[in-house]
Design a protein around this motif. Structure first.
Motif, PDB file in Angstrom:
ATOM      1  N   MET A 156      24.652  44.331  43.665  1.00 25.76           N
ATOM      2  CA  MET A 156      25.396  43.092  43.854  1.00 25.76           C
ATOM      3  C   MET A 156      24.441  41.913  43.771  1.00 25.76           C
ATOM      4  O   MET A 156      23.295  41.983  44.220  1.00 25.76           O
ATOM      5  CB  MET A 156      26.083  43.107  45.212  1.00 25.76           C
ATOM      6  CG  MET A 156      27.052  41.973  45.436  1.00 25.76           C
ATOM      7  SD  MET A 156      28.155  42.370  46.805  1.00 25.76           S
ATOM      8  CE  MET A 156      29.311  41.026  46.657  1.00 25.76           C
ATOM      9  N   GLY A 157      24.916  40.821  43.189  1.00 25.41           N
ATOM     10  CA  GLY A 157      24.092  39.628  43.058  1.00 25.41           C
ATOM     11  C   GLY A 157      24.683  38.423  43.765  1.00 25.41           C
ATOM     12  O   GLY A 157      25.645  38.520  44.528  1.00 25.41           O
ATOM     13  N   PHE A 158      24.087  37.268  43.495  1.00 23.18           N
ATOM     14  CA  PHE A 158      24.539  35.968  44.001  1.00 23.18           C
ATOM     15  C   PHE A 158      24.454  34.966  42.861  1.00 23.18           C
ATOM     16  O   PHE A 158      23.482  34.991  42.105  1.00 23.18           O
ATOM     17  CB  PHE A 158      23.626  35.477  45.131  1.00 23.18           C
ATOM     18  CG  PHE A 158      24.167  35.645  46.516  1.00 23.18           C
ATOM     19  CD1 PHE A 158      24.839  34.613  47.157  1.00 23.18           C
ATOM     20  CD2 PHE A 158      24.003  36.833  47.184  1.00 23.18           C
ATOM     21  CE1 PHE A 158      25.307  34.758  48.448  1.00 23.18           C
ATOM     22  CE2 PHE A 158      24.477  37.002  48.472  1.00 23.18           C
ATOM     23  CZ  PHE A 158      25.133  35.959  49.112  1.00 23.18           C
ATOM     24  N   ASP A 159      25.411  34.100  42.732  1.00 21.43           N
ATOM     25  CA  ASP A 159      25.415  32.900  41.874  1.00 21.43           C
ATOM     26  C   ASP A 159      26.441  32.950  40.750  1.00 21.43           C
ATOM     27  O   ASP A 159      26.828  31.905  40.240  1.00 21.43           O
ATOM     28  CB  ASP A 159      24.045  32.575  41.247  1.00 21.43           C
ATOM     29  CG  ASP A 159      23.016  32.179  42.277  1.00 21.43           C
ATOM     30  OD1 ASP A 159      23.423  31.812  43.397  1.00 21.43           O
ATOM     31  OD2 ASP A 159      21.821  32.250  41.962  1.00 21.43           O
ATOM     32  N   ASP A 160      26.864  34.135  40.309  1.00 19.96           N
ATOM     33  CA  ASP A 160      27.835  34.250  39.222  1.00 19.96           C
ATOM     34  C   ASP A 160      27.406  33.444  37.998  1.00 19.96           C
ATOM     35  O   ASP A 160      28.151  32.617  37.482  1.00 19.96           O
ATOM     36  CB  ASP A 160      29.233  33.809  39.675  1.00 19.96           C
ATOM     37  CG  ASP A 160      30.307  34.123  38.629  1.00 19.96           C
ATOM     38  OD1 ASP A 160      30.155  35.145  37.929  1.00 19.96           O
ATOM     39  OD2 ASP A 160      31.272  33.344  38.508  1.00 19.96           O
ATOM     40  N   ILE A 161      26.179  33.694  37.518  1.00 12.51           N
ATOM     41  CA  ILE A 161      25.751  33.066  36.272  1.00 12.51           C
ATOM     42  C   ILE A 161      26.482  33.746  35.109  1.00 12.51           C
ATOM     43  O   ILE A 161      27.008  34.847  35.236  1.00 12.51           O
ATOM     44  CB  ILE A 161      24.224  33.143  36.086  1.00 12.51           C
ATOM     45  CG1 ILE A 161      23.758  34.601  35.962  1.00 12.51           C
ATOM     46  CG2 ILE A 161      23.511  32.435  37.242  1.00 12.51           C
ATOM     47  CD1 ILE A 161      22.285  34.759  35.638  1.00 12.51           C
ATOM     48  N   GLU A 162      26.509  33.092  33.973  1.00  8.31           N
ATOM     49  CA  GLU A 162      27.292  33.598  32.847  1.00  8.31           C
ATOM     50  C   GLU A 162      26.863  35.010  32.430  1.00  8.31           C
ATOM     51  O   GLU A 162      27.691  35.848  32.067  1.00  8.31           O
ATOM     52  CB  GLU A 162      27.190  32.633  31.665  1.00  8.31           C
ATOM     53  CG  GLU A 162      28.141  32.967  30.537  1.00  8.31           C
ATOM     54  CD  GLU A 162      28.170  31.883  29.473  1.00  8.31           C
ATOM     55  OE1 GLU A 162      28.976  32.031  28.537  1.00  8.31           O
ATOM     56  OE2 GLU A 162      27.404  30.900  29.582  1.00  8.31           O
ATOM     57  N   ALA A 163      25.559  35.289  32.485  1.00  7.12           N
ATOM     58  CA  ALA A 163      25.063  36.600  32.065  1.00  7.12           C
ATOM     59  C   ALA A 163      25.631  37.724  32.914  1.00  7.12           C
ATOM     60  O   ALA A 163      25.728  38.871  32.451  1.00  7.12           O
ATOM     61  CB  ALA A 163      23.539  36.625  32.129  1.00  7.12           C
ATOM     62  N   SER A 164      26.032  37.445  34.150  1.00  6.82           N
ATOM     63  CA  SER A 164      26.529  38.503  35.023  1.00  6.82           C
ATOM     64  C   SER A 164      27.835  39.092  34.519  1.00  6.82           C
ATOM     65  O   SER A 164      28.184  40.231  34.851  1.00  6.82           O
ATOM     66  CB  SER A 164      26.709  37.969  36.454  1.00  6.82           C
ATOM     67  OG  SER A 164      27.763  37.011  36.520  1.00  6.82           O
ATOM     68  N   ARG A 165      28.561  38.340  33.712  1.00  7.60           N
ATOM     69  CA  ARG A 165      29.832  38.838  33.179  1.00  7.60           C
ATOM     70  C   ARG A 165      29.630  39.719  31.955  1.00  7.60           C
ATOM     71  O   ARG A 165      30.553  40.409  31.528  1.00  7.60           O
ATOM     72  CB  ARG A 165      30.745  37.657  32.827  1.00  7.60           C
ATOM     73  CG  ARG A 165      31.103  36.806  34.028  1.00  7.60           C
ATOM     74  CD  ARG A 165      32.183  35.794  33.712  1.00  7.60           C
ATOM     75  NE  ARG A 165      31.696  34.653  32.940  1.00  7.60           N
ATOM     76  CZ  ARG A 165      31.065  33.605  33.477  1.00  7.60           C
ATOM     77  NH1 ARG A 165      30.822  33.575  34.778  1.00  7.60           N
ATOM     78  NH2 ARG A 165      30.677  32.600  32.718  1.00  7.60           N
ATOM     79  N   PHE A 166      28.443  39.685  31.372  1.00  9.71           N
ATOM     80  CA  PHE A 166      28.207  40.396  30.114  1.00  9.71           C
ATOM     81  C   PHE A 166      27.181  41.512  30.222  1.00  9.71           C
ATOM     82  O   PHE A 166      26.877  42.183  29.235  1.00  9.71           O
ATOM     83  CB  PHE A 166      27.777  39.396  29.036  1.00  9.71           C
ATOM     84  CG  PHE A 166      28.842  38.390  28.707  1.00  9.71           C
ATOM     85  CD1 PHE A 166      29.856  38.693  27.811  1.00  9.71           C
ATOM     86  CD2 PHE A 166      28.857  37.144  29.319  1.00  9.71           C
ATOM     87  CE1 PHE A 166      30.853  37.771  27.511  1.00  9.71           C
ATOM     88  CE2 PHE A 166      29.850  36.218  29.027  1.00  9.71           C
ATOM     89  CZ  PHE A 166      30.855  36.537  28.126  1.00  9.71           C
ATOM     90  N   SER A 167      26.621  41.737  31.408  1.00  8.04           N
ATOM     91  CA  SER A 167      25.678  42.837  31.584  1.00  8.04           C
ATOM     92  C   SER A 167      26.439  44.156  31.529  1.00  8.04           C
ATOM     93  O   SER A 167      27.662  44.204  31.632  1.00  8.04           O
ATOM     94  CB  SER A 167      24.944  42.691  32.928  1.00  8.04           C
ATOM     95  OG  SER A 167      25.867  42.759  34.011  1.00  8.04           O
ATOM     96  N   VAL A 168      25.692  45.241  31.367  1.00  9.08           N
ATOM     97  CA  VAL A 168      26.297  46.587  31.353  1.00  9.08           C
ATOM     98  C   VAL A 168      25.604  47.410  32.438  1.00  9.08           C
ATOM     99  O   VAL A 168      24.429  47.738  32.297  1.00  9.08           O
ATOM    100  CB  VAL A 168      26.141  47.265  29.977  1.00  9.08           C
ATOM    101  CG1 VAL A 168      26.766  48.664  30.016  1.00  9.08           C
ATOM    102  CG2 VAL A 168      26.792  46.423  28.887  1.00  9.08           C
TER     103      VAL A 168
END
Length: 340
Positions: A278-290
């Motif tokens: 789990m991360g923090f910040d919801d940067i754009e890359a977080s939606r496209f990682s696998v």
């Protein structure tokens, strides 16, 4: 048709409309006591001549530059880049220009934003500090409006906008606990030192464990040198080498989490099979990682809107008032890295 200069002036508009320059100024400034007929005539003249209000000139006459400074640690960290985009958009909507200053989290550069060019060329400063001391802000020149983001380096002395870091980390840990995870490592956390973001989020994690009747394991809190991809990868790899590795990673920004995902992949560990991440910040890359990354999403638009609004309120009404501490919203976004 009258001849006009390349850049029409108020007196050109007045001559075209058959009114006085003062009347044109009243229309431009939307004064109430102007007849509809006169307002229409002036607007037609403005449209015909292509007149544009000289905002810079107006602000300089008022002792302002129309420029605000946004000072952040690192522009190549996605959270700050995305935040800068929102601050710039809000400032543009309010007729202001943003001067970006990258501090590197270095105290001298943060001070420069407050006492150097920031004070000379800007109407005010929005600052995300990492290294400023409370006395730096308590003793600053009060004529320069300042709004802090993130770190609360001078609680009660300077306007501040941020999220509820303790509450956000508590909710993140609660989500992992509902998944049956019990050995949750906090990458980027801190149990000592001043009450920075890392400490606040660690405290929120501790609160969630206590509410669930679980012990807090200080050895599972892993500080990092910086909050970059490689720091998350190194921390995750080191945790996997322990005799009792964790079953979940709570990473205190998305860069750390994405680096950790890479390290887990290289070690042959499945996410979310073997571990949740789990991360923090919801940067754009977080939606496209696998897999895509579960994360805490601060409302960056609200943070930007509140910060710019607070700052301009101080610019336009310099009478000192009590500093404000505004809390923006956040939410947990569940994605594949925790089974979403």
């Amino acid at each position: 048709m009258i001849g006009v200069a390349a850049r029409p002036r108020i007196k050109d508009v007045a001559e075209y409309a058959g009114v006085s320059p003062k009347t044109v100024s009243n229309v431009i400034n939307n004064f109430e006591h102007v007849s509809d007929k006169t307002r229409t005539a002036v607007q037609e003249a403005i449209d015909a001549l292509g007149y544009r209000v000289n905002i810079a000139g107006r602000q300089l006459r008022q002792g302002r530059t129309g420029v605000i400074t946004l000072a952040v640690p690192e522009l190549d960290v996605a959270y700050f880049a995305e935040l800068a985009k929102h601050v710039t958009a809000e400032a543009d909507r309010r007729g202001r220009t943003v001067l970006l200053h990258q501090t590197g989290g270095v105290r001298e550069r943060e001070l420069a934003a407050l006492h150097g060019f920031g004070a000379q060329f800007s109407d005010g400063v929005v600052l995300s500090p990492l290294s400023l001391l409370p006395r730096d802000l308590a003793t600053r020149d009060r004529r320069l409006p300042v709004v802090l983001l993130g770190e609360r380096s001078a609680a009660g002395t300077t306007d501040h906008v941020g999220i509820d870091n303790i509450g956000a980390a508590r909710e993140a840990t609660e989500h992992l606990l509902t998944r049956g995870r019990r050995r949750i490592a906090v990458i980027g956390g801190s149990v000592r030192g001043r009450q920075g973001t890392d400490r606040l989020r660690t405290d929120g994690h501790r609160e969630a464990l206590a509410s669930a009747g679980l012990p807090f394991a200080e050895d599972l809190v892993v500080p990092v040198r910086a909050y970059h991809w490689q720091d998350g990868a190194r921390a995750a790899a080191a945790l996997l080498d322990r005799p009792e590795p964790p079953d979940a990673l709570l990473c205190l920004n998305d860069h750390l989490a994405l680096g950790a995902l890479r390290a887990l992949h290289e070690a042959g560990r499945s996410v979310p099979g073997d571990l949740d991440v789990m991360g923090f910040d919801d940067i754009e890359a977080s939606r496209f990682s696998v897999p895509s990354l579960t994360t805490v999403a601060p409302d960056k638009e609200e943070i930007a809107r509140s910060a710019v609004s607070l700052l301009l309120d101080r610019v336009e009404d310099p009478e000192p008032g009590a500093p404000e501490d505004l809390v923006a919203g956040h939410r947990v976004i569940v994605r594949e890295s925790t089974g979403g």
